[in-house]
Design an enzyme around this catalytic site. Sequence first.
Site, short mmCIF file in Angstrom:
data_model
loop_
_atom_site.label_atom_id
_atom_site.label_comp_id
_atom_site.label_asym_id
_atom_site.label_seq_id
_atom_site.Cartn_x
_atom_site.Cartn_y
_atom_site.Cartn_z
N GLU A 121 13.63 43.46 16.95
CA GLU A 121 12.22 43.72 17.22
C GLU A 121 11.44 42.52 17.74
O GLU A 121 10.46 42.67 18.45
CB GLU A 121 11.53 44.25 15.94
CG GLU A 121 11.94 45.65 15.58
CD GLU A 121 11.22 46.15 14.35
OE1 GLU A 121 10.27 45.47 13.88
OE2 GLU A 121 11.59 47.24 13.86
N GLU A 177 24.22 52.60 12.94
CA GLU A 177 24.06 53.98 13.38
C GLU A 177 24.94 54.20 14.62
O GLU A 177 24.90 53.44 15.56
CB GLU A 177 22.58 54.23 13.70
CG GLU A 177 22.31 55.57 14.36
CD GLU A 177 22.35 55.49 15.88
OE1 GLU A 177 22.85 56.45 16.49
OE2 GLU A 177 21.89 54.49 16.43
N HIS A 182 19.35 62.09 9.36
CA HIS A 182 18.04 62.68 9.59
C HIS A 182 18.10 64.20 9.80
O HIS A 182 17.08 64.84 9.98
CB HIS A 182 17.35 62.01 10.79
CG HIS A 182 16.87 60.63 10.48
ND1 HIS A 182 17.66 59.52 10.65
CD2 HIS A 182 15.69 60.19 9.98
CE1 HIS A 182 16.98 58.44 10.29
NE2 HIS A 182 15.79 58.82 9.87
N CYS A 201 22.88 55.91 8.08
CA CYS A 201 21.90 55.03 7.43
C CYS A 201 21.76 55.50 5.98
O CYS A 201 22.65 56.17 5.45
CB CYS A 201 20.57 55.12 8.19
SG CYS A 201 19.44 53.75 7.87
#
Length: 209
Positions: A55, A116, A145, A177
């Site tokens: 990031e 992932e 998810h 995850c």
Amino acid sequence: MLTGLVTIFNWSFPREDIERKEVVTQIALALRDEVLDLEKHEIKIIQIDEPALRENLPLRKSDWFSQYLDWAVPAFRLVHSGVAPTTQIHTHMCYSEFSDILQAIDDLDADVISFEASRADFTLIDDLVDHQFQTQVGPGVYDIHSPRVPSQNEIQGLIEQVIEKIPAENVWINPDCGLKTRSEAESFASLENMIAAIQAIREDVDEAS
């Protein structure tokens, strides 16, 4: 499992009166104490999560190392620098494009990196092979998810794809995850199928050898 130093920095409200490098190094020293305490209590596998490593990359690729990775990577190594060779250090990264910083990830000097993979169609596997990545890898084999429970055969097929490209002894199989988005029933069913698939693969590998 510990949240990593760069992720703590990126997801917090850090001080602005000192340089980022100094703040991250201070966090690294605090985490180092915690890692050594865990080891002292006979914890043999310690995971230092860094999902936010990418990031803080500068906008210009030419600045990635000189302005960020050249101090962020050594700071990660500082966290686990005091452990014994018998203590295994893991890290985890997810939901970001890591193929262009594979050298930096290798330089973290972790024993295993989990990441992932299923949501990205395992494209990172080919990048790891092309890069001659040295760290052992833990690709995620199902999407946490989604409420869908993958079958044993489905997971087994994905594992077979992975070990065709990376030696089985260098592979750790994981969900993509953490499981906090899933119910207990979904989590247990998925994990049971994942374990059954791993056991079947191990039997096949043992028979082949």
